[in-house]
Design a protein around this motif. Sequence first.
Motif, PDB file in Angstrom:
ATOM      1  N   ARG A 184    -100.522   6.128  69.211  1.00 25.10           N
ATOM      2  CA  ARG A 184    -100.695   5.746  67.797  1.00 25.10           C
ATOM      3  C   ARG A 184    -100.715   6.999  66.937  1.00 25.10           C
ATOM      4  O   ARG A 184    -101.382   7.969  67.268  1.00 25.10           O
ATOM      5  N   HIS A 186    -101.989   8.683  63.533  1.00 20.91           N
ATOM      6  CA  HIS A 186    -102.951   8.515  62.438  1.00 20.91           C
ATOM      7  C   HIS A 186    -102.834   9.716  61.515  1.00 20.91           C
ATOM      8  O   HIS A 186    -102.534  10.827  61.962  1.00 20.91           O
ATOM      9  N   ILE A 230    -103.657   0.244  62.582  1.00 22.22           N
ATOM     10  CA  ILE A 230    -102.523   0.759  63.347  1.00 22.22           C
ATOM     11  C   ILE A 230    -102.603   0.261  64.792  1.00 22.22           C
ATOM     12  O   ILE A 230    -101.609  -0.160  65.387  1.00 22.22           O
ATOM     13  N   ARG A 234     -99.744  -2.040  66.503  1.00 15.62           N
ATOM     14  CA  ARG A 234     -99.051  -1.585  67.712  1.00 15.62           C
ATOM     15  C   ARG A 234     -99.292  -2.504  68.892  1.00 15.62           C
ATOM     16  O   ARG A 234     -98.513  -2.546  69.837  1.00 15.62           O
ATOM     17  N   ALA A 256     -99.908   6.224  57.351  1.00 13.00           N
ATOM     18  CA  ALA A 256     -99.927   6.067  58.807  1.00 13.00           C
ATOM     19  C   ALA A 256     -99.030   4.902  59.229  1.00 13.00           C
ATOM     20  O   ALA A 256     -98.331   4.971  60.251  1.00 13.00           O
ATOM     21  N   TRP A 257     -99.062   3.843  58.446  1.00 14.30           N
ATOM     22  CA  TRP A 257     -98.223   2.669  58.737  1.00 14.30           C
ATOM     23  C   TRP A 257     -96.753   3.087  58.832  1.00 14.30           C
ATOM     24  O   TRP A 257     -96.038   2.725  59.763  1.00 14.30           O
ATOM     25  N   ASN A 260     -95.819   5.267  61.859  1.00 18.19           N
ATOM     26  CA  ASN A 260     -95.696   4.498  63.096  1.00 18.19           C
ATOM     27  C   ASN A 260     -94.467   3.589  63.086  1.00 18.19           C
ATOM     28  O   ASN A 260     -94.268   2.824  64.032  1.00 18.19           O
TER      29      ASN A 260
END
Length: 393
Positions: A184, A186, A230, A234, A256-257, A260
Amino acid sequence: MRVVLKPGRDFSVRAGHPWVFSGAIARVENADVPGRPAQVCAADGRVLGWGTWHPATSIAVRMMTRGVRPIDAALVRERIARALALRTLVGDTDAVRLVNGEGDGFPGLVVDRYAEFVVCQFLTAGADALRDDVVAALAASTPARGIFERSEGNVRTAEGLARRVGVLYGEEPPPEVVIVECGRRHVVDVRGGQKTGFFLDQRPNRDLVERLAAGRRVLNLFAYSGGFSIAAARGGAAHVASVDSSAAALALAEAAWRFNGLAEALGTFVRADVFDHLRDDRVFGGAAPPPDLVVLDPPPFARRRSDRERARAGYRDVNLRALRVAAPDALLLTFSCSQHVAVEEWEGVVAAAAMDAGRACQLLARLGPGIDHPQALAHAEGRYLKGLLLRVE
Ligand code: SAH
């Protein structure tokens, strides 16, 4: 200098508790300036250990060693080396807490690593006085591109220390540091974000949310920079709504979205007061089906002991509201990070909220921080983060 305890008041220090309260002290000999090392002795003169002293706080001594070992640069190096050795056990991430205060035998010191940058908080006069030794030890034992200081907050004020923020070594971190935790991404605001920029303590619970989220409609309350959001996305969530009152926090969550590569339609970011948001029944825009995975991770409602009653009321209210909006058979991860509300007390409040909401709950798991947040076994006050995983009838 030397601190002599009252008769019968040496038990907790001998048991490994790191704090000596001012009320336990019979006398102070050769008093030095705040933050200096003091030898702590039992009433009969037996040496218990060394700690850092403060004349004006209710915690008068914060213990660092047992027996005759004094506090010096060699001790600082050893403590940091031992703390770093523990972190080699933390899995797949480039962001970890490297030093967790009392839990690592270093009261008042917090050190977090975010990818190539290290962030330090010297929260007490005792830790503050050891800054140069700490920075030297960290620079020698981590490959950090930069070490940044974020020494601020209530504890520091109570210790009579001014705020100190800035570069301690190497480069200044960029406004956004991207970390990769179990795949992930961040986004961490090391210079201005909450605490040192991210809630590293919730890592195992983010992992849990990732495992539980498949196909679920997720409501992440007090989302901050979207750590749980997140993880849920995921893990295959059908939709993730992130609610926070801070625009800056939500901006990090949205960044962050994108980092990813998550679909825009999958996420909603709501700037609102959580209490109002749940009261207004605006959850998922009202028309959408209710959430079947709710994460409730509020800020510490009690910043001091005297706030406990108010904090209990806050926890009861927010848990009640979250339970009311949850779909049948929803999963709820509910947390408290208030050091001043003990685990049994908080669990009782959640149980009372469930009763008020008329929703029977199954307790699936008790939750806490990861292994990079050790706590001294004798130091119950160190166990601030507690959580429950519930299934809501
Ligand atoms: N769950 C987050 C950490 C939460 S920190 C994580 O895992 O990273 C607490 C957050 O609550 C902060 O981002 C703060 O902006 C927000 N906050 C505090 N009071 C609030 C309120 N009444 N309504 C909405 N958000 C609030």
